[in-house]
Design a protein around this motif. Structure first.
Motif, PDB file in Angstrom:
ATOM      1  N   VAL A  69       5.375   5.751  -2.261  1.00 18.78           N
ATOM      2  CA  VAL A  69       4.134   4.992  -1.981  1.00 18.78           C
ATOM      3  C   VAL A  69       4.004   4.324  -3.223  1.00 18.78           C
ATOM      4  CG1 VAL A  69       3.404   6.710  -0.153  1.00 18.78           C
ATOM      5  CG2 VAL A  69       2.771   6.799  -2.513  1.00 18.78           C
ATOM      6  N   VAL A  70       2.911   3.182  -2.819  1.00 20.23           N
ATOM      7  CA  VAL A  70       2.572   2.364  -3.835  1.00 20.23           C
ATOM      8  C   VAL A  70       0.947   2.298  -3.512  1.00 20.23           C
ATOM      9  CG1 VAL A  70       4.623   0.874  -4.026  1.00 20.23           C
ATOM     10  CG2 VAL A  70       2.981   0.289  -2.380  1.00 20.23           C
TER      11      VAL A  70
ATOM     12  N   ILE B  11       4.945  11.146   0.929  1.00 25.07           N
ATOM     13  CA  ILE B  11       4.487  10.219  -0.268  1.00 25.07           C
ATOM     14  C   ILE B  11       5.086  10.699  -1.483  1.00 25.07           C
ATOM     15  CG2 ILE B  11       2.058  10.259   0.574  1.00 25.07           C
ATOM     16  CD1 ILE B  11       1.457  12.617  -1.155  1.00 25.07           C
TER      17      ILE B  11
ATOM     18  N   ARG C 251      -6.116   5.953   1.363  1.00 23.10           N
ATOM     19  CA  ARG C 251      -5.338   4.859   0.894  1.00 23.10           C
ATOM     20  C   ARG C 251      -4.823   5.194  -0.186  1.00 23.10           C
ATOM     21  NH1 ARG C 251      -9.315   1.789   1.329  1.00 23.10           N
ATOM     22  NH2 ARG C 251      -8.872   0.857   3.180  1.00 23.10           N
ATOM     23  N   ILE C 252      -3.805   4.943  -0.760  1.00 22.56           N
ATOM     24  CA  ILE C 252      -3.203   5.435  -2.276  1.00 22.56           C
ATOM     25  C   ILE C 252      -3.839   4.875  -3.387  1.00 22.56           C
ATOM     26  CG2 ILE C 252      -1.177   5.213  -3.695  1.00 22.56           C
ATOM     27  CD1 ILE C 252      -0.915   6.955  -1.184  1.00 22.56           C
TER      28      ILE C 252
ATOM     29  N   GLY D 281      -2.680   1.093  -2.952  1.00 18.74           N
ATOM     30  CA  GLY D 281      -3.071   0.229  -2.046  1.00 18.74           C
ATOM     31  C   GLY D 281      -2.576   0.524  -0.433  1.00 18.74           C
ATOM     32  N   GLN D 282      -1.590   1.307  -0.538  1.00 20.20           N
ATOM     33  CA  GLN D 282      -0.931   1.503   0.645  1.00 20.20           C
ATOM     34  C   GLN D 282      -1.581   2.508   1.513  1.00 20.20           C
ATOM     35  OE1 GLN D 282       3.329   2.864   0.314  1.00 20.20           O
ATOM     36  NE2 GLN D 282       3.200   3.878   2.460  1.00 20.20           N
ATOM     37  N   GLU D 283      -1.929   2.210   2.740  1.00 23.46           N
ATOM     38  CA  GLU D 283      -2.594   3.029   3.800  1.00 23.46           C
ATOM     39  C   GLU D 283      -1.809   4.078   4.271  1.00 23.46           C
ATOM     40  OE1 GLU D 283      -4.808   0.937   6.541  1.00 23.46           O
ATOM     41  OE2 GLU D 283      -5.996  -0.002   5.088  1.00 23.46           O
ATOM     42  N   VAL D 284      -2.028   5.359   4.396  1.00 19.90           N
ATOM     43  CA  VAL D 284      -1.267   6.459   4.847  1.00 19.90           C
ATOM     44  C   VAL D 284      -1.727   7.287   5.898  1.00 19.90           C
ATOM     45  CG1 VAL D 284       0.249   6.592   2.688  1.00 19.90           C
ATOM     46  CG2 VAL D 284      -1.941   8.010   3.021  1.00 19.90           C
ATOM     47  N   GLU D 285      -1.076   8.001   6.776  1.00 20.54           N
ATOM     48  CA  GLU D 285      -1.517   8.644   7.894  1.00 20.54           C
ATOM     49  C   GLU D 285      -1.468  10.162   7.258  1.00 20.54           C
ATOM     50  OE1 GLU D 285      -3.482   7.680  10.263  1.00 20.54           O
ATOM     51  OE2 GLU D 285      -3.330   5.449   9.621  1.00 20.54           O
TER      52      GLU D 285
ATOM     53  N   THR E  17       2.206  11.296   6.275  1.00 20.19           N
ATOM     54  CA  THR E  17       3.071  10.157   5.794  1.00 20.19           C
ATOM     55  C   THR E  17       3.849  10.909   4.541  1.00 20.19           C
ATOM     56  OG1 THR E  17       1.722   8.313   6.753  1.00 20.19           O
ATOM     57  CG2 THR E  17       3.231   7.914   4.781  1.00 20.19           C
TER      58      THR E  17
ATOM     59  N   SER F 223      -5.239  11.431   6.345  1.00 17.20           N
ATOM     60  CA  SER F 223      -5.000   9.873   5.996  1.00 17.20           C
ATOM     61  C   SER F 223      -5.955   9.313   4.918  1.00 17.20           C
ATOM     62  CB  SER F 223      -5.563   9.166   7.334  1.00 17.20           C
ATOM     63  OG  SER F 223      -6.839   9.453   7.840  1.00 17.20           O
TER      64      SER F 223
END
Length: 468
Positions: free
Chosen positions: A419-420, A431, A385-386, A422-426, A429, A383
């Motif tokens: 993904v972009v 990508i 943040r992008i 600022g996107q939060e990922v777990e 997820t 997890s």
């Protein structure tokens, strides 16, 4: 008349030149006081060893000049007299010649590969080129013994490990384990042995310093745990890398990475603890780096991609991604062990030495490659943040995830990005998708982990939870 005027002009010029040379030969002094005495005002987080290093002097010299009873007890705002011989150490420069290696240059100037790489923002010490101008940092000097939590003993002719063990009140077995000695009977003059820490004293309020693992292999991750009596703020470094500490209630930890080209042996560390009154103490010593084996891989590129090896292109793109890697989000965003981000066979392991187009073996592979079909899904290893999601020239389709505390993961050569920024990922997820973009010879995923700008083996993060 004209001849006399020229002669006078020449004399005036020579006098001015002599004056300039005399002034330029004088050492530059920081914060001069009365009659040229240097005065340093202690800032938060500073220790006497840090100040001594800055002015090119010693802790003992500053202690004597200021009548300091305890070198570990200095305070913010304290005015210290710096002995007259102290100067700010100048930096040298060197222009790379054909056949030079960074290791050879480091040996010539009495410093280390890591120090030169850091001073010149070099992402891969194997990639230097003729005509490149390098800043040479001051030589690294390590005393044979330190009154610190870890000591280093330099083996003398005729010494046995049992003698050294008795000298420091430890055992042959403890010395063998601490120094990764396969045969305790085989030591040699000049060998630097790390003395186990249990017999040393830590300055209050630091009560314990622990390394996990106790000795770290080239290319791997080191966990540093610190216990203190009460709340403190911690700063420090290992082998020149700044440490980012987290924790509370007297329990703190930080991570450090050691690249594949780290020299096996003792590497210096330093920790500064500052209490809520602004008083600072320092603990320092050495951690042992052991040698690892890295295979060699020979790669032939398609003609249309050979230009991607251009050093200027590689260095410019590294500057772009390094700016992201050195950013530190103050909280830990990852949880537990990381996932392998794609299904596929490993086609190139971390640290592989590489030769391109039949040239010299001159680079390290700073990630793990997984061969997988074009378009296969790629997921976040953990997890976070992008931080970046775009097409780069050398790395191709790229996603970089910020996991907090200076830890990042990178996913390169993607055919598509899901993904972009600022996107939060777990963990797990989606990508992106496997591709062969950028400097690639076929469809695969390049996956890497960074602690700051230092690349470490990402598979270690799948084998254990960091921190444990």
């Amino acid at each position: 008349m004209d001849k006399m005027m020229v002669t006078r002009g020449q004399r005036a010029f020579l006098c001015l030149l002599v004056i300039l040379l005399l002034f330029s030969a004088q050492p530059l002094e920081a914060a001069p006081g009365a009659e040229g005495i240097i005065i340093h005002v202690v800032e938060r987080g500073e220790t006497l060893s840090v100040i001594a290093s800055r002015y090119g002097t010693t802790v003992d010299a500053i202690v004597q000049a200021n009548g300091i009873a305890n070198p570990n007890l200095i305070y913010v705002g304290q005015r210290l007299t710096i002995p007259a011989q102290g100067t700010v150490a100048p930096e040298e420069s060197y222009v790379v010649r054909l056949g030079d290696t960074l290791g050879g240059i480091a040996h010539r100037f009495g410093t280390t590969v890591s120090a030169i790489a850091q001073a010149n923002d070099i992402s891969n010490p194997s990639l230097i080129y003729p005509g490149q101008r390098l800043i040479i940092p001051p030589g690294v000097q390590q005393p044979s013994e330190l009154p610190t939590p870890t000591q280093v003993h330099v083996v003398r002719p005729g010494e046995y490990l049992s003698q050294i063990a008795r000298l420091y009140g430890t055992t042959v077995w403890a010395l063998a384990v601490a120094n990764d000695l396969a045969n305790p009977s085989l030591i040699y003059p000049g060998q630097r042995l790390v003395i186990p820490t249990r017999s040393a004293t830590l300055p209050f309020p630091i009560s314990a310093v622990e390394f996990v693992p106790p000795r770290v292999a080239q290319g791997h991750t080191l966990l540093l745990r610190v216990r203190a009596e009460g709340e403190v703020s911690l700063a420090g470094s290992i082998d020149g890398q700044s440490l980012t500490f987290t924790g509370a209630g007297g329990e703190y930890w930080a991570l450090a990475g050691f690249p594949p080209w780290s020299e096996p042996g003792a590497h210096p560390w330093s920790i500064v603890a500052t209490d809520n009154q602004g008083r600072s103490v320092e603990a320092s010593g050495y951690v042992l780096v052991t040698a690892a084996e890295f295979p060699i891989q020979y790669i032939d590129l398609p003609p249309e991609r050979e230009g991607l090896l251009d050093p200027e292109l590689v260095q410019a793109e590294w500057a772009r991604v390094k700016a992201l890697f050195v950013q530190v989000t103050p909280s830990k965003l990852w949880r537990g062990r990381s996932l392998v981000p794609v299904e596929g066979e490993v086609s190139s392991v971390f640290g592989t030495r590489r030769s391109y187009e039949g040239g010299p073996v001159a680079s390290y592979h700073m990630g793990v490659d997984y061969a997988a079909p074009e378009g296969a899904p790629v997921v976040a290893a953990n997890s976070g943040r992008i931080a970046l999601a775009e097409e780069l020239t050398v790395r191709g389709g790229t996603v970089i995830i910020d996991h907090g505390l200076g830890v990042h993961s990178g996913y390169f050569h993607l055919s598509g990005i899901a993904v972009v920024p600022g996107q939060e990922v777990e963990r797990g997820t989606l990508i992106g998708y496997v591709g062969s973009t950028g400097l690639a010879t076929g469809a695969h995923l390049h996956w890497e982990m960074r602690i700051g700008e230092i690349g470490v083996d990402p598979t270690e993060w799948t084998a254990r939870a960091i921190p444990e």
